[in-house]
Write a protein that holds these residues in place. Structure first.
Motif, PDB file in Angstrom:
ATOM      1  N   LEU A   1     -31.667  26.266  -7.520  1.00 20.96           N
ATOM      2  CA  LEU A   1     -32.624  26.510  -6.507  1.00 20.96           C
ATOM      3  C   LEU A   1     -33.795  27.134  -7.176  1.00 20.96           C
ATOM      4  N   LEU A   2     -35.054  26.719  -7.011  1.00 21.15           N
ATOM      5  CA  LEU A   2     -36.212  27.429  -7.657  1.00 21.15           C
ATOM      6  C   LEU A   2     -37.158  27.711  -6.281  1.00 21.15           C
ATOM      7  N   MET A   3     -37.612  29.008  -6.229  1.00 25.30           N
ATOM      8  CA  MET A   3     -38.268  29.698  -5.020  1.00 25.30           C
ATOM      9  C   MET A   3     -39.264  30.420  -5.399  1.00 25.30           C
ATOM     10  N   ARG A   4     -39.999  30.476  -4.237  1.00 26.77           N
ATOM     11  CA  ARG A   4     -41.067  31.717  -4.396  1.00 26.77           C
ATOM     12  C   ARG A   4     -40.506  33.008  -3.949  1.00 26.77           C
ATOM     13  N   VAL A   5     -41.003  33.968  -4.415  1.00 28.12           N
ATOM     14  CA  VAL A   5     -40.636  35.551  -4.229  1.00 28.12           C
ATOM     15  C   VAL A   5     -41.800  36.421  -3.718  1.00 28.12           C
ATOM     16  N   LYS A   6     -42.114  36.767  -2.429  1.00 25.34           N
ATOM     17  CA  LYS A   6     -43.391  37.436  -2.014  1.00 25.34           C
ATOM     18  C   LYS A   6     -43.113  38.913  -2.209  1.00 25.34           C
ATOM     19  N   ILE A   7     -43.923  39.456  -2.864  1.00 26.51           N
ATOM     20  CA  ILE A   7     -44.252  41.111  -3.087  1.00 26.51           C
ATOM     21  C   ILE A   7     -45.215  41.541  -1.928  1.00 26.51           C
ATOM     22  N   VAL A   8     -44.745  42.401  -1.123  1.00 22.23           N
ATOM     23  CA  VAL A   8     -46.032  43.077  -0.289  1.00 22.23           C
ATOM     24  C   VAL A   8     -46.035  44.462  -0.365  1.00 22.23           C
ATOM     25  N   ASN A   9     -47.165  45.054  -0.853  1.00 21.27           N
ATOM     26  CA  ASN A   9     -47.199  46.489  -1.110  1.00 21.27           C
ATOM     27  C   ASN A   9     -46.178  46.890  -2.093  1.00 21.27           C
ATOM     28  N   ARG A  10     -45.936  46.132  -3.019  1.00 22.53           N
ATOM     29  CA  ARG A  10     -45.016  46.434  -4.350  1.00 22.53           C
ATOM     30  C   ARG A  10     -43.691  46.302  -3.840  1.00 22.53           C
ATOM     31  N   GLN A  11     -43.307  45.894  -2.481  1.00 26.46           N
ATOM     32  CA  GLN A  11     -42.083  45.798  -1.935  1.00 26.46           C
ATOM     33  C   GLN A  11     -41.508  44.588  -2.285  1.00 26.46           C
ATOM     34  N   VAL A  12     -40.272  44.023  -2.551  1.00 23.88           N
ATOM     35  CA  VAL A  12     -39.722  42.425  -2.828  1.00 23.88           C
ATOM     36  C   VAL A  12     -39.088  42.218  -1.308  1.00 23.88           C
TER      37      VAL A  12
ATOM     38  N   PRO B   1     -37.020  39.795   0.870  1.00 24.31           N
ATOM     39  CA  PRO B   1     -35.989  38.682   0.376  1.00 24.31           C
ATOM     40  C   PRO B   1     -36.394  37.238   0.709  1.00 24.31           C
ATOM     41  N   PRO B   2     -36.032  36.064  -0.085  1.00 29.09           N
ATOM     42  CA  PRO B   2     -36.352  34.934   0.165  1.00 29.09           C
ATOM     43  C   PRO B   2     -35.704  34.155   1.255  1.00 29.09           C
ATOM     44  N   ASP B   3     -36.131  33.475   2.336  1.00 28.65           N
ATOM     45  CA  ASP B   3     -35.283  32.620   3.134  1.00 28.65           C
ATOM     46  C   ASP B   3     -35.437  31.367   2.791  1.00 28.65           C
ATOM     47  N   TRP B   4     -34.012  30.830   2.213  1.00 26.29           N
ATOM     48  CA  TRP B   4     -34.119  29.421   1.738  1.00 26.29           C
ATOM     49  C   TRP B   4     -33.917  28.193   2.848  1.00 26.29           C
ATOM     50  N   THR B   5     -33.762  28.793   4.035  1.00 25.23           N
ATOM     51  CA  THR B   5     -34.250  27.746   5.033  1.00 25.23           C
ATOM     52  C   THR B   5     -35.535  27.586   5.312  1.00 25.23           C
ATOM     53  N   ASP B   6     -36.635  28.334   4.818  1.00 22.77           N
ATOM     54  CA  ASP B   6     -37.986  28.002   4.838  1.00 22.77           C
ATOM     55  C   ASP B   6     -38.380  27.361   3.855  1.00 22.77           C
ATOM     56  N   ARG B   7     -39.008  25.863   4.189  1.00 23.22           N
ATOM     57  CA  ARG B   7     -39.280  24.885   3.359  1.00 23.22           C
ATOM     58  C   ARG B   7     -40.335  25.587   2.305  1.00 23.22           C
ATOM     59  N   ARG B   8     -41.081  26.562   2.799  1.00 20.80           N
ATOM     60  CA  ARG B   8     -42.314  26.997   2.074  1.00 20.80           C
ATOM     61  C   ARG B   8     -41.704  27.896   0.922  1.00 20.80           C
ATOM     62  N   THR B   9     -40.630  28.288   0.969  1.00 19.79           N
ATOM     63  CA  THR B   9     -40.017  29.172   0.006  1.00 19.79           C
ATOM     64  C   THR B   9     -39.364  28.318  -1.006  1.00 19.79           C
ATOM     65  N   ARG B  10     -38.655  27.334  -0.814  1.00 16.99           N
ATOM     66  CA  ARG B  10     -38.395  26.286  -1.852  1.00 16.99           C
ATOM     67  C   ARG B  10     -39.326  25.493  -2.504  1.00 16.99           C
ATOM     68  N   LEU B  11     -39.134  25.581  -3.967  1.00 14.89           N
ATOM     69  CA  LEU B  11     -40.231  25.006  -4.624  1.00 14.89           C
ATOM     70  C   LEU B  11     -39.343  23.518  -5.232  1.00 14.89           C
TER      71      LEU B  11
ATOM     72  N   ARG C   1     -24.603  12.685 -12.975  1.00 14.56           N
ATOM     73  CA  ARG C   1     -25.874  12.529 -12.545  1.00 14.56           C
ATOM     74  C   ARG C   1     -26.232  13.386 -11.365  1.00 14.56           C
ATOM     75  N   GLY C   2     -27.457  14.130 -11.505  1.00 18.42           N
ATOM     76  CA  GLY C   2     -27.935  15.167 -10.519  1.00 18.42           C
ATOM     77  C   GLY C   2     -29.026  14.423  -9.564  1.00 18.42           C
ATOM     78  N   GLN C   3     -29.216  15.231  -8.457  1.00 15.25           N
ATOM     79  CA  GLN C   3     -30.441  14.861  -7.609  1.00 15.25           C
ATOM     80  C   GLN C   3     -31.448  15.817  -7.564  1.00 15.25           C
ATOM     81  N   GLY C   4     -32.412  15.512  -8.255  1.00 19.01           N
ATOM     82  CA  GLY C   4     -33.720  16.416  -8.452  1.00 19.01           C
ATOM     83  C   GLY C   4     -34.582  16.160  -7.165  1.00 19.01           C
ATOM     84  N   ARG C   5     -35.081  16.982  -6.572  1.00 19.57           N
ATOM     85  CA  ARG C   5     -35.841  17.081  -5.501  1.00 19.57           C
ATOM     86  C   ARG C   5     -37.030  17.897  -5.313  1.00 19.57           C
ATOM     87  N   ASP C   6     -38.283  17.693  -5.398  1.00 17.57           N
ATOM     88  CA  ASP C   6     -39.566  18.667  -5.388  1.00 17.57           C
ATOM     89  C   ASP C   6     -39.677  18.755  -3.836  1.00 17.57           C
ATOM     90  N   VAL C   7     -39.236  20.205  -3.364  1.00 20.69           N
ATOM     91  CA  VAL C   7     -39.163  20.470  -1.828  1.00 20.69           C
ATOM     92  C   VAL C   7     -40.242  21.286  -1.587  1.00 20.69           C
TER      93      VAL C   7
END
Length: 366
Positions: free
Chosen positions: A326-337, A339-349, A360-366
């Motif tokens: 799973l490849l994801m975005r990680v937001k940093i706000v005021n230098r605070q990390v 936690p990513p929410d994997w149920t949020d489609r915007r988080t998952r890359l 054989r794997g299943q690759g998905r760009d999400v």
């Protein structure tokens, strides 16, 4: 004798009954309940699924009991979860009664195992060794820290480890969930055969962590995701994922100011699968372009507000798979990390998995 599957269905029906019929005239939707419990609607839905029920951990059942112990939970919008100290004596007694009922039902399904779902990916079979592997701090960075100098009276070996924030959170969680296991900290440039044949938990990327580099750059495992090594510390670097439209690059985002470059969004990767060094053990890798990404990836499975929903996402989305990524975005706000929410489609890359018994794997760009 009633089977665990039948018991799971009974628990599902009871949770649905509480939500739909607890207070006549006060309709509670899955989204409203999820918001009150700081969860997600898909997670609540998984707990109410008759087809594939996911059993909530006891911490969530306590929240259910507290929420449905008092109509004050729904007296105004948005609905809310009262603190235990806010309950009256009668409400606390009702909370205790409901919790006892739900725990008995849960134990009939799972056994009295406590937080098994909350720590599924961080739980290991009893008495099997676990090695948490970090990269050593580069010499030029150690030179700036007197506490990493063995000649200093205040020398501490941990100052030689990178990703200390992620290491502290991860080590504490793994030790708590695996009291019968030997959990050891290791530097990637000092691993021995016994370490490589243990369960491996890798922290950090291919630039500094020799074990991560060996696993991914030498292609011990075949993945459609690659971290591009940085030739220079000032390089940004990126992850690259294979999609139906070809390779896609994912880079961190920065904000420049006061002569400094501040990371405001990192890219991180989590991989889980059988160990190529010992097929009876596993590898779990947490890796960001920067330390903030590695910490965010770890917090996805350690933070009390996100670990349940992220574990459930993996179980629901990738059931029965031997390997997943799973490849994801990680937001940093005021230098605070955050936690990513994997149920949020915007988080998952990008997400990928390989079914047990298949190549054989299943690759998905999400």
């Amino acid at each position: 004798m009633v089977s665990p599957d039948d018991q799971a269905v009974e628990l599902v029906r009871r949770l649905r009954e509480l939500r739909k019929s607890r207070w006549p005239g006060a309709r509670v939707t899955q989204q409203q309940l999820a918001d009150a419990l700081a969860a997600s609607a898909p997670l609540v839905s998984s707990w109410e699924s008759l087809a594939r029920p996911v059993t909530p951990p006891e911490t969530r059942l306590e929240e259910y009991a507290r929420f449905f112990a008092t109509p004050r939970s729904v007296e105004r919008h948005p609905y809310r979860l009262l603190g235990l100290d806010e309950l009256t004596g009668d409400e606390r007694a009702e909370r205790d009664r409901l919790l006892d009922e739900l725990k008995v039902m849960r134990h009939a399904v799972r056994g009295p195992a406590g937080e098994d779902e909350a720590g599924g990916l961080l739980s290991f079979p009893p008495r099997e060794d676990v090695a948490i592997v970090c990269a050593p701090l580069p010499p030029q960075m150690r030179a700036k820290n007197p506490y990493s100098d063995p000649g200093n009276p205040d020398y501490d070996e941990l100052y030689n480890y990178t990703d200390l924030g992620a290491l502290v959170e991860l080590y504490g969680q793994i030790r708590a969930l695996n009291p019968e296991n030997k959990v050891q900290l290791r530097l990637s440039n000092a691993l021995g055969p016994a370490d490589y044949t243990s369960h491996l938990v890798l922290l950090g990327g291919v630039d500094w962590n020799d074990a991560t580099r060996d696993l991914f750059l030498k292609r011990r495992v075949e993945l459609p995701v690659r971290q591009v090594a940085r030739d220079d510390p000032d390089d940004v670097g990126w992850f690259e994922a294979d999609t139906e439209d070809g390779p896609v690059r994912f880079e961190p985002q920065f904000r420049d100011g006061a002569g400094q470059r501040e990371v405001i969004e990192d890219v991180a990767h989590v991989y889980h699968g059988p160990s190529p060094y010992n097929m009876e053990r596993t590898v779990l890798s947490f890796n960001g372009m920067y330390a903030s990404g590695t910490l965010g990836a770890v917090r996805a499975l350690t933070h009390f507000r996100f670990r349940d929903r992220n574990e459930s996402y993996v179980r629901e989305r990738l059931p029965g798979y031997a390997q997943w990524s799973l490849l994801m975005r990680v937001k940093i706000v005021n230098r605070q990390v955050v936690p990513p929410d994997w149920t949020d489609r915007r988080t998952r890359l990008h997400e990928w998995s390989t079914a047990v018994g298949f190549d054989r794997g299943q690759g998905r760009d999400v």
